[in-house]
Structures are given as structure tokens and as C-alpha cells.
Write a protein that holds these residues in place. Structure first.
Motif, PDB file in Angstrom:
ATOM      1  N   PHE A 186       0.863  -1.171   0.000  1.00 38.50           N
ATOM      2  CA  PHE A 186       0.000   0.000   0.000  1.00 38.50           C
ATOM      3  C   PHE A 186       0.901   1.223   0.000  1.00 38.50           C
ATOM      4  O   PHE A 186       1.649   1.462   0.955  1.00 38.50           O
ATOM      5  CB  PHE A 186      -0.926  -0.010   1.214  1.00 38.50           C
ATOM      6  CG  PHE A 186      -2.177  -0.807   1.013  1.00 38.50           C
ATOM      7  CD1 PHE A 186      -3.421  -0.198   1.040  1.00 38.50           C
ATOM      8  CD2 PHE A 186      -2.107  -2.181   0.794  1.00 38.50           C
ATOM      9  CE1 PHE A 186      -4.579  -0.931   0.845  1.00 38.50           C
ATOM     10  CE2 PHE A 186      -3.260  -2.925   0.610  1.00 38.50           C
ATOM     11  CZ  PHE A 186      -4.509  -2.302   0.624  1.00 38.50           C
ATOM     12  N   ASP A 229       1.206   5.284  -0.277  1.00 33.30           N
ATOM     13  CA  ASP A 229       0.347   6.437  -0.018  1.00 33.30           C
ATOM     14  C   ASP A 229       1.173   7.723   0.036  1.00 33.30           C
ATOM     15  O   ASP A 229       2.301   7.736   0.539  1.00 33.30           O
ATOM     16  CB  ASP A 229      -0.382   6.229   1.316  1.00 33.30           C
ATOM     17  CG  ASP A 229      -1.471   7.261   1.536  1.00 33.30           C
ATOM     18  OD1 ASP A 229      -2.164   7.592   0.568  1.00 33.30           O
ATOM     19  OD2 ASP A 229      -1.612   7.737   2.676  1.00 33.30           O
ATOM     20  N   SER A 277      -1.031  14.330   2.235  1.00 34.27           N
ATOM     21  CA  SER A 277      -1.884  14.507   1.063  1.00 34.27           C
ATOM     22  C   SER A 277      -2.946  15.586   1.272  1.00 34.27           C
ATOM     23  O   SER A 277      -3.257  16.346   0.338  1.00 34.27           O
ATOM     24  CB  SER A 277      -2.549  13.177   0.703  1.00 34.27           C
ATOM     25  OG  SER A 277      -3.299  12.674   1.806  1.00 34.27           O
ATOM     26  N   TYR A 314      -5.720   1.847  -8.089  1.00 33.92           N
ATOM     27  CA  TYR A 314      -5.440   3.195  -7.599  1.00 33.92           C
ATOM     28  C   TYR A 314      -6.672   3.667  -6.834  1.00 33.92           C
ATOM     29  O   TYR A 314      -7.793   3.542  -7.330  1.00 33.92           O
ATOM     30  CB  TYR A 314      -5.170   4.162  -8.757  1.00 33.92           C
ATOM     31  CG  TYR A 314      -3.966   3.816  -9.601  1.00 33.92           C
ATOM     32  CD1 TYR A 314      -2.670   4.057  -9.147  1.00 33.92           C
ATOM     33  CD2 TYR A 314      -4.135   3.265 -10.870  1.00 33.92           C
ATOM     34  CE1 TYR A 314      -1.572   3.753  -9.932  1.00 33.92           C
ATOM     35  CE2 TYR A 314      -3.037   2.961 -11.666  1.00 33.92           C
ATOM     36  CZ  TYR A 314      -1.759   3.201 -11.188  1.00 33.92           C
ATOM     37  OH  TYR A 314      -0.675   2.901 -11.968  1.00 33.92           O
ATOM     38  N   ASP A 344      -5.069   9.071  -3.861  1.00 35.09           N
ATOM     39  CA  ASP A 344      -3.614   9.277  -3.893  1.00 35.09           C
ATOM     40  C   ASP A 344      -2.857   8.048  -3.419  1.00 35.09           C
ATOM     41  O   ASP A 344      -1.679   8.122  -3.082  1.00 35.09           O
ATOM     42  CB  ASP A 344      -3.222  10.498  -3.038  1.00 35.09           C
ATOM     43  CG  ASP A 344      -3.784  10.421  -1.620  1.00 35.09           C
ATOM     44  OD1 ASP A 344      -3.931   9.302  -1.092  1.00 35.09           O
ATOM     45  OD2 ASP A 344      -4.091  11.478  -1.054  1.00 35.09           O
ATOM     46  N   GLU A 345      -3.529   6.918  -3.418  1.00 38.34           N
ATOM     47  CA  GLU A 345      -2.914   5.666  -2.966  1.00 38.34           C
ATOM     48  C   GLU A 345      -2.885   4.653  -4.107  1.00 38.34           C
ATOM     49  O   GLU A 345      -3.838   4.546  -4.882  1.00 38.34           O
ATOM     50  CB  GLU A 345      -3.705   5.095  -1.786  1.00 38.34           C
ATOM     51  CG  GLU A 345      -3.106   3.838  -1.192  1.00 38.34           C
ATOM     52  CD  GLU A 345      -3.892   3.351   0.012  1.00 38.34           C
ATOM     53  OE1 GLU A 345      -3.385   3.449   1.148  1.00 38.34           O
ATOM     54  OE2 GLU A 345      -5.036   2.870  -0.181  1.00 38.34           O
ATOM     55  N   PHE A 373       6.385   9.567  -0.448  1.00 37.17           N
ATOM     56  CA  PHE A 373       5.420   8.496  -0.242  1.00 37.17           C
ATOM     57  C   PHE A 373       5.843   7.601   0.922  1.00 37.17           C
ATOM     58  O   PHE A 373       7.025   7.486   1.239  1.00 37.17           O
ATOM     59  CB  PHE A 373       5.273   7.656  -1.514  1.00 37.17           C
ATOM     60  CG  PHE A 373       4.401   8.285  -2.563  1.00 37.17           C
ATOM     61  CD1 PHE A 373       3.087   7.855  -2.743  1.00 37.17           C
ATOM     62  CD2 PHE A 373       4.872   9.314  -3.367  1.00 37.17           C
ATOM     63  CE1 PHE A 373       2.275   8.433  -3.708  1.00 37.17           C
ATOM     64  CE2 PHE A 373       4.068   9.902  -4.333  1.00 37.17           C
ATOM     65  CZ  PHE A 373       2.766   9.461  -4.500  1.00 37.17           C
ATOM     66  N   SER A 406      -2.882  -2.615   4.692  1.00 37.43           N
ATOM     67  CA  SER A 406      -3.369  -1.252   4.868  1.00 37.43           C
ATOM     68  C   SER A 406      -3.089  -0.751   6.283  1.00 37.43           C
ATOM     69  O   SER A 406      -2.685   0.404   6.484  1.00 37.43           O
ATOM     70  CB  SER A 406      -4.876  -1.200   4.585  1.00 37.43           C
ATOM     71  OG  SER A 406      -5.376   0.098   4.797  1.00 37.43           O
ATOM     72  N   GLN A 448       0.618   0.109   6.672  1.00 38.57           N
ATOM     73  CA  GLN A 448       0.936   1.389   6.042  1.00 38.57           C
ATOM     74  C   GLN A 448       0.488   2.565   6.903  1.00 38.57           C
ATOM     75  O   GLN A 448       1.170   3.587   6.981  1.00 38.57           O
ATOM     76  CB  GLN A 448       0.269   1.443   4.664  1.00 38.57           C
ATOM     77  CG  GLN A 448       0.624   2.647   3.814  1.00 38.57           C
ATOM     78  CD  GLN A 448      -0.335   3.815   4.059  1.00 38.57           C
ATOM     79  OE1 GLN A 448       0.092   4.887   4.456  1.00 38.57           O
ATOM     80  NE2 GLN A 448      -1.619   3.588   3.861  1.00 38.57           N
ATOM     81  N   SER A 449      -0.634   2.421   7.587  1.00 40.13           N
ATOM     82  CA  SER A 449      -1.144   3.513   8.426  1.00 40.13           C
ATOM     83  C   SER A 449      -0.252   3.788   9.626  1.00 40.13           C
ATOM     84  O   SER A 449      -0.333   4.867  10.224  1.00 40.13           O
ATOM     85  CB  SER A 449      -2.571   3.198   8.888  1.00 40.13           C
ATOM     86  OG  SER A 449      -2.577   2.117   9.809  1.00 40.13           O
TER      87      SER A 449
END
Length: 359
Positions: free
Chosen positions: A182, A184, A188, A225, A228-229, A273, A305, A308-309
């Protein structure tokens, strides 16, 4: 340089195979549709030429067209298409292809006349009034559309997925072992407020264009997509091999860095990113009727996900699950740092993660 050469050779093999098949198919259709005379005025009318001899010339024609087709397609994709609008690009390629077709057919007819002792229409300007040439041109254009459709579908769905969809492989969910990333954009919300929705959209478009220039180098596919990820996918073995799943992230960073002057001039900032990596078993299925897509289902998606967070929490750019990290022979240019355990949102499952950094 090596990647570009590999990319060209891969395209060359495909175009030569495709056009050789297309040319020989045209010879077969033409031979049986037109009969034994084959549209030629023979020096010796009793000389009936078997189809096998015509197929030899069809194969030669296919190879010639395939080689030039690969050169043109690669050159436009690499150097020209981004500088021209689609209509101009298509028109320019059409002119080039018609020129190639005229030269190729003229060359083939000269050889055929000498080898088969027949009289073919190949005088200067012969193609203007020759019905066979315009028939060949129509066939060439139709076949080019098929070729373009296959390439677009392959790019859209991922390498090899189009053929699997045609064969109906994913009509029933299939279990596959994959690695997901993921990817990102950092900050953003602030960037979107600064640029406005129009320039922000162009900004994201530029970023993902740079991403797409390196994907195939690391055997990666874009799953989807989302704003913006970007969600990147690998077959597990391909992602682990040569650290592809890690190398891609830093290659993307370098690609953005090389264009920093462009981003500063166009948007007044440089994009950064963050990414999360995880792998495991998931289900792959064909979904939808009006608009069909390949969808992934499983905990691997939610876990990636969630990883990534955590990049913001630990102020890291690249986080990876330890389960995936344990299967990777990490290159000496990278170092890993264990960050501890995180709990997946809405679940009792605990997963250990690490940060990956360049030494």
C-alpha cells in the motif's frame, strides 16, 4: 539500460510471433479464397504454386513487420507518446506503418518473382491502384487493433491476467500467495489544499506516471489506484526475489527525486510516499458484469493497509510485516529495525512489524 533492452527484446519477441502468425493466417485465407491462381499473372500458367511456398513468404513478411513494429512501438512509448496528444501520435504511427507495409510488400514481391518465376505487380507506385495492397492494409489495420487491444488489456489487468480471464480462471475464486504494497502520499490533505483539486489531480497523475516507469523492472503489478494511494501486487516468489518488493519503493523514491526540479517548478514541492508491505494467501476473483475487474479478498489486504497507516506513528517511510521479512534475504544495502507488535483494527490478531531503511 539493461531493463530497457530487456523490455524491448520482450516486446520484439511478442510482435514477431504475433505478426508472423497474422501474416501466415492472411496467406491461408487469401490462398483458399482466391483459388490456385492466387491473383498472380504467371510467366508459365501451368506453374501451380503450393501454399507452403506462399507461407514461407508470409512468415518472412511477418518477421519484417514484427521487427519494425517493435521498434516503432517501443520508441513511441519511451520517447514520443508523452510529448504528443493521442490523435497526433496515432496519425504519425499510421503513416509510419503504411510506409513500412509498402516497403515490406515491395521487397517480398521482388523475392517471390525471382524464386517462383511469376509476374507480380511491383512497379513504382504499384500500391496506389493495387486492390491486394489495400486489402492487406485493411487486414493490417484490423490486426493492429487486435494487437493494441491485447496490450492495453494486459497493461490494465496485469501480465498474464488477460489470458486467464479469457480462459475463465477467475470466475471461481482462486487462492494465490501474493505480496501487497500500500503506497500512499505523505501529507496529502495539506498538499490538496495548497494545490487545489485540479493541480492536485495533475500532481498525482505525474507521480503515478513515474511509478509506472519502473513497475515492470521489479515484476510488479498495479492492483488498483484509490485517490492518492496505489496498491501494488506481486506473486510471492517474484516479490521476494532480489528484494523486488523493497527495491521498488526506493526506486520510486529515486525516480521522484530525479524529477525534483520539475515538481518544484510545476507544484512548488517534492512528493514523498510512505508504504506498508505484507504477504500471504488471498482469494482472487472476477467480479462485476457491466464493468469486470479482478478483485482480491482476504486478511492480507486489511493487514497491509493497517501496516501502512503506522508509518506516521513511527515516522518511517517503509514498514513491513516480520512474517514477510523473514522470507526475504535482505540485501546488504538495507537494514531492518523491529518496532514491536500492532493490533489489527477490529480484530484480536497481533502482528509484528519492522522498518526498512537504506544503510
Amino acid at each position: 539500460m539493461k531493463y530497457n533492452l530487456f523490455k524491448f527484446l520482450k516486446l520484439l519477441v511478442f510482435t514477431v510471433f504475433f505478426w508472423s502468425f497474422a501474416s501466415t493466417l492472411f496467406i491461408v485465407i487469401r490462398f483458399f479464397a482466391y483459388g490456385e491462381e492466387q491473383g498472380a499473372t504467371y510467366v508459365n500458367p501451368k506453374n501451380i504454386i503450393p501454399i507452403t511456398e506462399w507461407l514461407d513468404f508470409g512468415l518472412i513478411l511477418g518477421i519484417i513487420i514484427g521487427v519494425f513494429y517493435a521498434i516503432v512501438e517501443f520508441s513511441f512509448e519511451k520517447y514520443i507518446s508523452q510529448k504528443l496528444n493521442l490523435a497526433v501520435s496515432i496519425g504519425l504511427k499510421l503513416i509510419i506503418y503504411l510506409t513500412i507495409l509498402i516497403i515490406s510488400l515491395s521487397f517480398i514481391t521482388l523475392i517471390a518473382e525471382d524464386r517462383m518465376d511469376i509476374d507480380l505487380n511491383n512497379e513504382q507506385g504499384w500500391w496506389r491502384t493495387d486492390p491486394l495492397f489495400w486489402l492487406s492494409t485493411a487486414y493490417f489495420l484490423l490486426t493492429s487493433l487486435v494487437f493494441s487491444f491485447i496490450r492495453i488489456a494486459n497493461d490494465k489487468l496485469g501480465s498474464g491476467v488477460f489470458i486467464k480471464m479469457l480462459l475463465g480462471k477467475y470466475r471461481k475464486p482462486q487462492e494465490e500467495k501474493r505480496i501487497l504494497m500500500f503506497l500512499d502520499l505523505k501529507d496529502s490533505t495539506a498538499i490538496a489544499e495548497k494545490l487545489g483539486h485540479k493541480h492536485y489531480s495533475q500532481f498525482i497523475q505525474d507521480c503515478f506516471f513515474d511509478l509506472n516507469t519502473i513497475l515492470r523492472r521489479y515484476d510488479a503489478e498495479v492492483y488498483q489506484y484509490v485517490g492518492d494511494e496505489a496498491v501494488i501486487s506481486w506473486r510471492y516468489k517474484k516479490g521476494v526475489k532480489n528484494n523486488n518488493c523493497i527495491d521498488l519503493f526506493y526506486a520510486f523514491q529515486n525516480a521522484l527525486l530525479k524529477r525534483s526540479k520539475y515538481y518544484q517548478k510545476s507544484y512548488g514541492l517534492n512528493p514523498l510516499f510512505k508504504a506498508g508491505l505484507h504477504g500471504g494467501q488471498l482469494m482472487v476473483a472476477e467480479v462485476g458484469t457491466i464493468k469486470k475487474e479482478i478483485a482480491y479478498h482476504g486478511d492480507v489486504i486489511n493487514t497491509t493497509s493497517r501496516i501502512q497507516s503506522e508509518c506516521n506513528t513511527y515516522n518511517e517511510n517503509l514498514l513491513i510485516s516480520n512474517g514477510l521479512l523473514d522470507t526475504i534475504d535482505l540485501k546488504s544495502k538495507y537494514k531492518s529495525r523491529t518496532l514491536g507488535e500492532i493490533q489489527l483494527k477490529g480484530k484480536q490478531e497481533i502482528i509484528e512489524i519492522s522498518a526498512i531503511q537504506v544503510v
